[in-house]
Design a protein around this motif. Structure first.
Motif, PDB file in Angstrom:
ATOM      1  N   TYR A  16       0.833  -1.209   0.000  1.00 53.39           N
ATOM      2  CA  TYR A  16       0.000   0.000   0.000  1.00 53.39           C
ATOM      3  C   TYR A  16       0.864   1.255   0.000  1.00 53.39           C
ATOM      4  N   LEU A  17       1.923   1.246   0.815  1.00 50.69           N
ATOM      5  CA  LEU A  17       2.795   2.413   0.877  1.00 50.69           C
ATOM      6  C   LEU A  17       3.525   2.639  -0.442  1.00 50.69           C
ATOM      7  N   LYS A  18       3.912   1.560  -1.106  1.00 55.44           N
ATOM      8  CA  LYS A  18       4.578   1.708  -2.397  1.00 55.44           C
ATOM      9  C   LYS A  18       3.638   2.303  -3.447  1.00 55.44           C
ATOM     10  N   LEU A  19       2.377   1.903  -3.392  1.00 58.30           N
ATOM     11  CA  LEU A  19       1.423   2.352  -4.397  1.00 58.30           C
ATOM     12  C   LEU A  19       0.896   3.759  -4.124  1.00 58.30           C
TER      13      LEU A  19
ATOM     14  N   GLY B 229       1.795   5.706  -1.014  1.00 61.47           N
ATOM     15  CA  GLY B 229       2.548   6.520  -0.059  1.00 61.47           C
ATOM     16  C   GLY B 229       3.190   7.741  -0.694  1.00 61.47           C
ATOM     17  N   LYS B 230       3.814   7.576  -1.855  1.00 65.62           N
ATOM     18  CA  LYS B 230       4.496   8.682  -2.524  1.00 65.62           C
ATOM     19  C   LYS B 230       3.504   9.753  -2.944  1.00 65.62           C
ATOM     20  N   LYS B 231       2.346   9.334  -3.448  1.00 65.30           N
ATOM     21  CA  LYS B 231       1.328  10.291  -3.879  1.00 65.30           C
ATOM     22  C   LYS B 231       0.798  11.098  -2.703  1.00 65.30           C
ATOM     23  N   GLN B 232       0.540  10.444  -1.560  1.00 68.79           N
ATOM     24  CA  GLN B 232       0.051  11.148  -0.388  1.00 68.79           C
ATOM     25  C   GLN B 232       1.086  12.114   0.156  1.00 68.79           C
ATOM     26  N   ALA B 233       2.380  11.729   0.106  1.00 64.38           N
ATOM     27  CA  ALA B 233       3.438  12.620   0.574  1.00 64.38           C
ATOM     28  C   ALA B 233       3.520  13.873  -0.300  1.00 64.38           C
ATOM     29  N   GLU B 234       3.370  13.710  -1.621  1.00 64.13           N
ATOM     30  CA  GLU B 234       3.388  14.868  -2.512  1.00 64.13           C
ATOM     31  C   GLU B 234       2.202  15.792  -2.258  1.00 64.13           C
ATOM     32  N   GLN B 235       1.031  15.214  -2.006  1.00 68.80           N
ATOM     33  CA  GLN B 235      -0.136  16.038  -1.725  1.00 68.80           C
ATOM     34  C   GLN B 235       0.037  16.822  -0.416  1.00 68.80           C
ATOM     35  N   GLN B 236       0.607  16.183   0.603  1.00 66.64           N
ATOM     36  CA  GLN B 236       0.837  16.889   1.865  1.00 66.64           C
ATOM     37  C   GLN B 236       1.872  18.000   1.687  1.00 66.64           C
ATOM     38  N   ALA B 237       2.893  17.739   0.852  1.00 75.89           N
ATOM     39  CA  ALA B 237       3.909  18.771   0.608  1.00 75.89           C
ATOM     40  C   ALA B 237       3.303  19.973  -0.112  1.00 75.89           C
ATOM     41  N   GLU B 238       2.420  19.723  -1.068  1.00 79.42           N
ATOM     42  CA  GLU B 238       1.756  20.801  -1.782  1.00 79.42           C
ATOM     43  C   GLU B 238       0.878  21.628  -0.833  1.00 79.42           C
TER      44      GLU B 238
END
Length: 264
Positions: free
Chosen positions: A246-249, A251-260
Motif C-alpha cells: 500500500y505504501l509503495k502504491l 505513499g508517494k502520492k500522499q506525501a506529494e499532496q501533503q507537501a503541496e
C-alpha cells in the motif's frame, strides 16, 4: 405478542447481565469468568422452571406447552407473498428484519454518539479514558446492559419463530458461536452480519448434508475452526506485506499532496 417479547426479552437480558457488569466495574472480576459461571446458574434455573413450573402435567418431557399460533412469528416468504413477491419457503422469519435493525442501532450508537465514543475509548485504553474524564464504572455497566439486551433478543427467533415452545438447552451453544462471529466480524455490525450469515450457512448446510447425503457433521466444525484460525489467529499474517504494498502504491502520492498543502 412480538412487541411484548421484545421488551421482556431485552429487559431480562439486561438484568441478567447487570450483576457480572457490576462485579467487573466495582470488584474487578473478569467478565468472561463471571458470565460463564452465570451460564450454569441460568441452566439450573431453566431446568427448575421447566420441570416444576412450566412443564404440562400430561408430559414427562422437559419443555413447556406449545405457544398459541397467534404468537408465532410469520415467515419471510409469507410476509413477502402479501406484497406480491414470490420466495421459496424457508425457516427465516420476521426476527431477521429485527436483527438488521439491531445492527443499525449498534452502528449508530458506537460510531455516531457520545456514548459510543466513550465505550470505544474505554475498550481501547481504560487508563487513558479515565484520565480524560470518562467514567469507567458507568461505561462498563452501560455496555453490559446493552449487550445483555441484545443477547436477550436471541430467544425471539428460536422460541417464537422456530420451536414455538421452551425446551431445555434450546440455546445449543450459540453463545460461544457468537464469540467466533464477533471475532471474525471485527466487532463491527457489518462484519458481524456477514460472519453470522456465513456461520448460519455452515450450520444449516451441514445439517442438510448430514441428513440427505450422510456427510459427517464434524466437517462443518473443521470448516468453522479454519475460518476462525485464518480470520482471528492469523489476521496479522499478511498485514506487513499488505502495508508495504500500500505504501509503495499510494505513499508517494500522499506525501506529494501533503507537501503541496504545506507550500500553499
Amino acid at each position: 405478542m412480538f412487541p411484548v417479547a421484545i421488551v421482556v426479552g431485552g429487559l431480562f437480558g439486561a438484568a441478567w447481565a447487570f450483576i457480572p457488569a457490576y462485579l467487573q466495574a466495582k470488584r474487578g472480576s473478569h467478565i468472561v469468568i463471571t458470565t460463564i459461571m452465570f451460564n450454569f446458574i441460568a441452566s439450573s434455573l431453566m431446568a427448575y422452571l421447566l420441570v416444576d413450573i412450566l412443564k404440562p402435567e400430561t408430559t414427562m418431557a422437559t419443555e413447556s406447552r406449545v405457544f398459541a399460533a397467534s404468537s408465532w412469528l410469520p415467515k419471510m416468504h409469507e410476509i413477502l407473498a402479501v406484497v406480491g413477491i414470490e420466495m421459496a419457503p424457508s425457516p427465516m422469519n420476521l426476527s431477521f428484519i429485527f436483527a438488521l435493525l439491531c445492527c443499525v442501532f449498534v452502528w449508530l450508537l458506537m460510531w455516531h454518539s457520545r456514548w459510543g465514543y466513550e465505550i470505544r475509548s474505554v475498550g481501547s485504553n481504560p487508563s487513558a479514558a479515565n484520565y480524560a474524564g470518562i467514567k469507567y464504572v458507568k461505561i462498563i455497566i452501560l455496555t453490559m446492559l446493552i449487550s445483555g439486551m441484545l443477547a436477550g433478543f436471541f430467544g425471539l427467533n428460536v422460541l417464537q419463530g422456530e420451536l414455538h415452545q421452551i425446551k431445555l438447552n434450546f440455546v445449543e451453544g450459540f453463545g460461544f458461536t457468537g464469540i467466533a462471529v464477533a471475532l471474525m466480524g471485527r466487532n463491527h455490525p457489518v462484519g458481524v452480519l456477514l460472519a453470522s450469515l456465513l456461520f448460519g450457512f455452515l450450520y444449516q448446510g451441514g445439517a442438510e448434508l448430514s441428513f440427505e447425503y450422510g456427510v459427517d457433521r464434524n466437517i462443518v466444525v473443521v470448516l468453522q475452526g479454519l475460518v476462525i484460525l485464518f480470520s482471528g489467529a492469523l489476521e496479522h499474517m499478511f498485514r506487513p506485506s499488505l502495508e508495504r504494498t500500500y505504501l509503495k502504491l499510494f505513499g508517494k502520492k500522499q506525501a506529494e499532496q501533503q507537501a503541496e498543502k504545506g507550500v500553499a
